[in-house]
Design a protein around this motif. Structure first.
Motif, PDB file in Angstrom:
ATOM      1  N   ASP A 161      43.281  39.642  43.886  1.00 21.90           N
ATOM      2  CA  ASP A 161      43.715  41.159  42.366  1.00 21.90           C
ATOM      3  C   ASP A 161      42.436  42.312  43.008  1.00 21.90           C
ATOM      4  O   ASP A 161      41.308  41.845  42.644  1.00 21.90           O
ATOM      5  CB  ASP A 161      43.890  40.531  41.526  1.00 21.90           C
ATOM      6  N   THR A 162      43.138  43.496  43.256  1.00 24.00           N
ATOM      7  CA  THR A 162      42.080  44.362  43.776  1.00 24.00           C
ATOM      8  C   THR A 162      42.095  45.461  42.417  1.00 24.00           C
ATOM      9  O   THR A 162      41.160  46.136  42.609  1.00 24.00           O
ATOM     10  CB  THR A 162      43.011  45.394  45.047  1.00 24.00           C
ATOM     11  N   SER A 163      42.421  44.618  41.623  1.00 22.36           N
ATOM     12  CA  SER A 163      42.748  45.564  40.574  1.00 22.36           C
ATOM     13  C   SER A 163      40.946  45.252  39.926  1.00 22.36           C
ATOM     14  O   SER A 163      40.941  45.230  38.125  1.00 22.36           O
ATOM     15  CB  SER A 163      43.787  45.832  39.725  1.00 22.36           C
ATOM     16  N   TYR A 208      42.742  41.576  30.185  1.00 22.82           N
ATOM     17  CA  TYR A 208      42.853  41.989  31.224  1.00 22.82           C
ATOM     18  C   TYR A 208      44.123  40.784  32.121  1.00 22.82           C
ATOM     19  O   TYR A 208      45.022  40.951  32.624  1.00 22.82           O
ATOM     20  CB  TYR A 208      42.357  42.283  32.664  1.00 22.82           C
ATOM     21  N   ASN A 264      47.793  41.474  33.286  1.00 23.31           N
ATOM     22  CA  ASN A 264      47.508  41.957  34.674  1.00 23.31           C
ATOM     23  C   ASN A 264      48.149  40.924  35.450  1.00 23.31           C
ATOM     24  O   ASN A 264      48.291  40.503  37.129  1.00 23.31           O
ATOM     25  CB  ASN A 264      47.056  42.508  35.233  1.00 23.31           C
TER      26      ASN A 264
END
Length: 74
Positions: free
Chosen positions: A31-33, A47, A51
């Motif tokens: 999960d790059t975010s 978050y 997400n």
């Protein structure tokens, strides 16, 4: 300095495991975010709720965060 939840979570990674916390860690890694520097439960929870479709239950996060707090106190 206290490590971030993400840093703790990465210690639970195991590509061969089917344990919920290991799967959470494996997915968070991709999960790059993901908020990698965060330590705050509320911010992480918000978050993930918004997400992280890869997290089937927030209970998994709650249990992992509890372990994070316990280990970090030592």
């Amino acid at each position: 300095m206290r490590r971030s939840f993400y840093e703790f979570l990465m210690t639970l990674r195991n590509a061969d495991s089917v344990e919920p916390e290991a799967e959470f860690a494996n997915n968070a890694f991709h999960d790059t975010s993901f908020p990698k520097q965060e330590q705050n439960y509320q911010k992480l929870s918000e978050y993930l709720e918004l997400n992280a479709g890869y997290l089937p239950s927030m209970t998994i996060f709650d249990e992992a965060f509890q372990k994070y707090q316990e280990i970090d106190k030592k």
